[in-house]
Design a protein around this motif. Structure first.
Motif, PDB file in Angstrom:
ATOM      1  N   PRO A   1      -4.795   3.764  -1.452  1.00 24.00           N
ATOM      2  CA  PRO A   1      -4.528   2.902   0.465  1.00 24.00           C
ATOM      3  C   PRO A   1      -6.581   2.788   1.195  1.00 24.00           C
ATOM      4  O   PRO A   1      -6.327   1.466   1.633  1.00 24.00           O
ATOM      5  N   ILE A   2      -6.558   3.133   0.179  1.00 27.37           N
ATOM      6  CA  ILE A   2      -8.790   2.674   0.412  1.00 27.37           C
ATOM      7  C   ILE A   2      -8.548   0.733   0.182  1.00 27.37           C
ATOM      8  O   ILE A   2      -9.312   0.365   0.650  1.00 27.37           O
ATOM      9  N   PHE A   3      -7.835   0.798  -1.151  1.00 23.82           N
ATOM     10  CA  PHE A   3      -8.269  -1.106  -1.457  1.00 23.82           C
ATOM     11  C   PHE A   3      -7.433  -1.637  -0.187  1.00 23.82           C
ATOM     12  O   PHE A   3      -7.907  -2.479  -0.310  1.00 23.82           O
ATOM     13  N   PHE A   4      -6.166  -1.315   0.000  1.00 24.15           N
ATOM     14  CA  PHE A   4      -4.881  -2.489   1.134  1.00 24.15           C
ATOM     15  C   PHE A   4      -5.454  -1.869   2.335  1.00 24.15           C
ATOM     16  O   PHE A   4      -5.764  -3.131   2.638  1.00 24.15           O
TER      17      PHE A   4
ATOM     18  N   GLY B   1       0.487  -1.469   0.341  1.00 26.29           N
ATOM     19  CA  GLY B   1      -0.065   0.123   0.162  1.00 26.29           C
ATOM     20  C   GLY B   1       1.109   1.309   0.112  1.00 26.29           C
ATOM     21  O   GLY B   1       0.680   1.954  -0.877  1.00 26.29           O
ATOM     22  N   ILE B   2       1.893   1.035   0.695  1.00 21.83           N
ATOM     23  CA  ILE B   2       2.514   2.328   0.779  1.00 21.83           C
ATOM     24  C   ILE B   2       3.721   2.649  -0.687  1.00 21.83           C
ATOM     25  O   ILE B   2       3.912   3.610  -0.886  1.00 21.83           O
ATOM     26  N   THR B   3       3.816   1.488  -1.058  1.00 26.19           N
ATOM     27  CA  THR B   3       4.615   1.261  -2.583  1.00 26.19           C
ATOM     28  C   THR B   3       3.574   1.902  -3.340  1.00 26.19           C
ATOM     29  O   THR B   3       4.124   2.903  -3.963  1.00 26.19           O
TER      30      THR B   3
ATOM     31  N   GLU C   1      -6.456  -4.921   4.157  1.00 27.89           N
ATOM     32  CA  GLU C   1      -5.908  -5.197   5.421  1.00 27.89           C
ATOM     33  C   GLU C   1      -7.157  -5.756   6.240  1.00 27.89           C
ATOM     34  O   GLU C   1      -6.727  -6.206   7.328  1.00 27.89           O
ATOM     35  N   SER C   2      -7.849  -4.841   6.907  1.00 30.05           N
ATOM     36  CA  SER C   2      -8.782  -4.612   7.803  1.00 30.05           C
ATOM     37  C   SER C   2      -9.655  -6.249   7.698  1.00 30.05           C
ATOM     38  O   SER C   2      -9.804  -7.180   8.844  1.00 30.05           O
ATOM     39  N   GLN C   3      -9.771  -7.801   5.962  1.00 29.01           N
ATOM     40  CA  GLN C   3     -10.285  -8.489   5.254  1.00 29.01           C
ATOM     41  C   GLN C   3      -8.927  -9.430   6.926  1.00 29.01           C
ATOM     42  O   GLN C   3      -9.501 -10.693   7.653  1.00 29.01           O
TER      43      GLN C   3
ATOM     44  N   TYR D   1      -3.141   4.358   6.537  1.00 31.04           N
ATOM     45  CA  TYR D   1      -4.612   4.515   5.845  1.00 31.04           C
ATOM     46  C   TYR D   1      -4.680   5.199   5.576  1.00 31.04           C
ATOM     47  O   TYR D   1      -4.995   6.829   4.871  1.00 31.04           O
ATOM     48  N   LEU D   2      -5.216   5.930   6.998  1.00 29.16           N
ATOM     49  CA  LEU D   2      -6.168   7.713   6.634  1.00 29.16           C
ATOM     50  C   LEU D   2      -4.918   8.840   7.021  1.00 29.16           C
ATOM     51  O   LEU D   2      -4.732   9.778   5.650  1.00 29.16           O
TER      52      LEU D   2
END
Length: 167
Positions: A76-79, A47-49, A83-85, A148-149
């Protein structure tokens, strides 16, 4: 005169078998939780990449920085969702870990292992979460959403100031 009861533990073969199974299950669950953590770190790194690539594109195409940033927020929303899953699935193992630790203490009088109990005590977390479900265990979990925020905020701030950078 009666003899005092022995302080030695006389466990039956069934008790020993059950204790051995519980130990195996406990360490299997701990390993599984750690494996989830490894995957979560990979998700964060990807996500950071992706966010960094959007930032680079914004700096290259300064006149379209705001449009690129808004579209780039999808990364970031996708990641975050991914990650939340994983975090939600990982947290499904916590109640069983707490239950096994309770069995170790209450049934067998053991003081360890207490990996999860010690962690929850140190970080002042409740072994039973106040809120349950994907929204709280995953999407709004502090360890998941904050990074992510911050990425989204950083992209939007950089989009606002990118056009002011010299060529």
């Amino acid at each position: 005169m009666s003899t005092p009861p022995s302080t030695e533990s006389h466990s039956s073969p069934l008790d020993d078998f059950e204790l051995d199974l519980l130990k195996q299950e406990y360490f299997f669950l701990q390993t599984t939780i750690e494996d989830y953590n490894k995957q979560i770190w990979i998700i964060k790194a990807l996500g950071i990449t992706g966010t960094s690539a959007v930032l680079g594109l914004m700096l290259k195409e300064k006149q379209n920085a705001i449009t690129i940033a808004i579209m780039g927020c999808a990364i970031p929303i996708f990641f975050w969702i991914l990650e939340s899953q994983w975090k939600h699935f990982q947290r499904g193992f916590y109640p069983r870990i707490a239950q096994i630790e309770s069995i170790f203490i209450n049934t067998y009088g053991l003081l360890s292992p207490k990996i999860y109990g010690s962690w929850t005590y140190t970080f002042k977390r409740s072994p039973t979460p106040q809120h349950k479900g994907y929204l709280w265990d995953g999407l709004l979990n502090r360890s998941v959403c904050i990074s992510y925020l911050l990425e989204i905020a950083f992209l939007l701030i950089m989009a606002a100031i990118a056009p002011n950078f010299a060529k």
